[in-house]
Design a protein around this motif. Sequence first.
Motif, PDB file in Angstrom:
ATOM      1  N   ILE A  48       0.877  -1.161  -0.026  1.00  0.00           N
ATOM      2  CA  ILE A  48      -0.038   0.115  -0.046  1.00  0.00           C
ATOM      3  C   ILE A  48       1.018   1.271  -0.172  1.00  0.00           C
ATOM      4  N   LEU A  49       1.708   1.233   1.007  1.00  0.00           N
ATOM      5  CA  LEU A  49       2.612   2.740   1.014  1.00  0.00           C
ATOM      6  C   LEU A  49       3.363   2.816  -0.197  1.00  0.00           C
ATOM      7  N   PRO A  50       4.275   1.774  -0.529  1.00  0.00           N
ATOM      8  CA  PRO A  50       4.994   1.888  -1.743  1.00  0.00           C
ATOM      9  C   PRO A  50       4.341   2.446  -2.831  1.00  0.00           C
ATOM     10  N   ILE A  51       2.940   2.093  -3.000  1.00  0.00           N
ATOM     11  CA  ILE A  51       1.920   2.480  -4.398  1.00  0.00           C
ATOM     12  C   ILE A  51       1.625   4.084  -3.835  1.00  0.00           C
ATOM     13  N   LEU A  52       1.024   4.499  -2.811  1.00  0.00           N
ATOM     14  CA  LEU A  52       0.700   5.666  -2.263  1.00  0.00           C
ATOM     15  C   LEU A  52       1.882   6.811  -2.213  1.00  0.00           C
ATOM     16  N   THR A  57       3.266   6.713  -9.708  1.00  0.00           N
ATOM     17  CA  THR A  57       2.493   5.566  -9.284  1.00  0.00           C
ATOM     18  C   THR A  57       0.976   5.833  -8.758  1.00  0.00           C
ATOM     19  N   ARG A  58       1.046   6.746  -7.921  1.00  0.00           N
ATOM     20  CA  ARG A  58      -0.159   7.286  -7.065  1.00  0.00           C
ATOM     21  C   ARG A  58      -1.141   8.020  -8.139  1.00  0.00           C
ATOM     22  N   ASP A  59      -0.364   8.809  -8.935  1.00  0.00           N
ATOM     23  CA  ASP A  59      -1.255   9.609  -9.944  1.00  0.00           C
ATOM     24  C   ASP A  59      -1.970   8.440 -11.067  1.00  0.00           C
ATOM     25  N   ILE A  60      -1.104   7.325 -11.336  1.00  0.00           N
ATOM     26  CA  ILE A  60      -1.852   6.475 -12.164  1.00  0.00           C
ATOM     27  C   ILE A  60      -2.797   5.684 -11.487  1.00  0.00           C
ATOM     28  N   ALA A  61      -2.777   5.512 -10.225  1.00  0.00           N
ATOM     29  CA  ALA A  61      -3.750   4.880  -9.658  1.00  0.00           C
ATOM     30  C   ALA A  61      -4.984   5.462  -9.512  1.00  0.00           C
ATOM     31  N   SER A  62      -4.666   6.723  -9.179  1.00  0.00           N
ATOM     32  CA  SER A  62      -5.723   7.996  -9.112  1.00  0.00           C
ATOM     33  C   SER A  62      -6.553   7.959 -10.362  1.00  0.00           C
ATOM     34  N   SER A  63      -5.892   7.865 -11.491  1.00  0.00           N
ATOM     35  CA  SER A  63      -6.491   8.112 -12.813  1.00  0.00           C
ATOM     36  C   SER A  63      -7.179   6.914 -13.522  1.00  0.00           C
ATOM     37  N   ARG A  90      10.482  -0.468  -3.805  1.00  0.00           N
ATOM     38  CA  ARG A  90       9.786   0.556  -2.961  1.00  0.00           C
ATOM     39  C   ARG A  90       9.018  -0.230  -1.793  1.00  0.00           C
ATOM     40  N   ALA A  91       8.688  -1.445  -1.847  1.00  0.00           N
ATOM     41  CA  ALA A  91       8.061  -2.242  -0.989  1.00  0.00           C
ATOM     42  C   ALA A  91       9.308  -2.687   0.184  1.00  0.00           C
ATOM     43  N   LEU A  92      10.484  -2.911  -0.416  1.00  0.00           N
ATOM     44  CA  LEU A  92      11.278  -3.214   0.475  1.00  0.00           C
ATOM     45  C   LEU A  92      11.934  -1.869   1.413  1.00  0.00           C
ATOM     46  N   GLU A  93      12.116  -0.786   0.556  1.00  0.00           N
ATOM     47  CA  GLU A  93      12.592   0.360   1.357  1.00  0.00           C
ATOM     48  C   GLU A  93      11.370   0.737   2.318  1.00  0.00           C
ATOM     49  N   CYS A  94      10.139   0.494   2.130  1.00  0.00           N
ATOM     50  CA  CYS A  94       8.930   1.123   2.953  1.00  0.00           C
ATOM     51  C   CYS A  94       8.630  -0.067   3.967  1.00  0.00           C
ATOM     52  N   ARG A  95       9.624  -1.035   4.202  1.00  0.00           N
ATOM     53  CA  ARG A  95       9.246  -2.034   5.176  1.00  0.00           C
ATOM     54  C   ARG A  95       8.979  -1.568   6.680  1.00  0.00           C
ATOM     55  N   ALA A  96      10.150  -0.697   6.839  1.00  0.00           N
ATOM     56  CA  ALA A  96      10.019  -0.303   8.459  1.00  0.00           C
ATOM     57  C   ALA A  96       9.017   0.581   8.730  1.00  0.00           C
ATOM     58  N   VAL A 144      -7.204   6.456  -3.144  1.00  0.00           N
ATOM     59  CA  VAL A 144      -6.096   5.392  -3.770  1.00  0.00           C
ATOM     60  C   VAL A 144      -6.153   4.064  -2.904  1.00  0.00           C
ATOM     61  N   SER A 145      -6.176   4.373  -1.434  1.00  0.00           N
ATOM     62  CA  SER A 145      -6.205   3.264  -0.541  1.00  0.00           C
ATOM     63  C   SER A 145      -7.416   2.302  -0.712  1.00  0.00           C
ATOM     64  N   GLU A 146      -8.527   3.039  -0.943  1.00  0.00           N
ATOM     65  CA  GLU A 146      -9.858   2.171  -1.051  1.00  0.00           C
ATOM     66  C   GLU A 146      -9.764   1.664  -2.582  1.00  0.00           C
ATOM     67  N   LYS A 147      -9.234   2.071  -3.459  1.00  0.00           N
ATOM     68  CA  LYS A 147      -9.214   1.369  -4.717  1.00  0.00           C
ATOM     69  C   LYS A 147      -8.165   0.135  -4.828  1.00  0.00           C
ATOM     70  N   LEU A 148      -7.316   0.454  -3.901  1.00  0.00           N
ATOM     71  CA  LEU A 148      -6.114  -0.821  -3.797  1.00  0.00           C
ATOM     72  C   LEU A 148      -6.845  -1.988  -3.133  1.00  0.00           C
ATOM     73  N   GLY A 149      -7.496  -1.512  -2.168  1.00  0.00           N
ATOM     74  CA  GLY A 149      -8.369  -2.500  -1.321  1.00  0.00           C
ATOM     75  C   GLY A 149      -9.223  -3.272  -2.344  1.00  0.00           C
ATOM     76  N   ASP A 150      -9.990  -2.457  -2.991  1.00  0.00           N
ATOM     77  CA  ASP A 150     -11.048  -3.247  -3.839  1.00  0.00           C
ATOM     78  C   ASP A 150     -10.363  -4.082  -5.189  1.00  0.00           C
ATOM     79  N   TRP A 151      -9.200  -3.477  -5.424  1.00  0.00           N
ATOM     80  CA  TRP A 151      -8.613  -4.062  -6.684  1.00  0.00           C
ATOM     81  C   TRP A 151      -8.136  -5.629  -6.215  1.00  0.00           C
TER      82      TRP A 151
END
Length: 168
Positions: A48-52, A57-63, A90-96, A144-151
Amino acid sequence: MSEEFQAYPNEIEIVQNPTIGAYAIWRFIQSYQDRAGTAPTLALAFLILPILLHKATRDIASSTQKASGLAMFAGKLGEVRENLFAIHNRALECRALTLESIAIGEQAGLFSIDANTATMTANNSLEQEIIPKLPVKIKWILPVSEKLGDWFSALTDEQVCRTLCVEF
């Protein structure tokens, strides 16, 4: 730089803080549960956070329309292949940050974690009065968070990982 200026967090620290991350993950879980009727696995929270937090990436998810699904989002993101492959790094970088966000979300009662199934369940009984309203500058977190949950809820965890080119 003056000491007074350093006392205030910069814009990156404001957006990439674990409290906002907890809020985003909570909204992701709610959306996932609403569509699937089941709780998402803990592993999905790490996407979630690496996309947000990545603007392109967030702009593409938003659109991308909610009804289009994760495959359409990944297809648009994959037009520049590096953007799609970068989610894994980014998922690895955002783990903490993700772990801290999960800890804060659970401590705040936004969601709970079932250690036996490694799933997260949103607390939907929170009173509206105790849920803080997000400032306008960071309201983009919600859709974006809600779209990711739905997707994500429409696919298995393996399909989500394969579509986004990530490995756990």
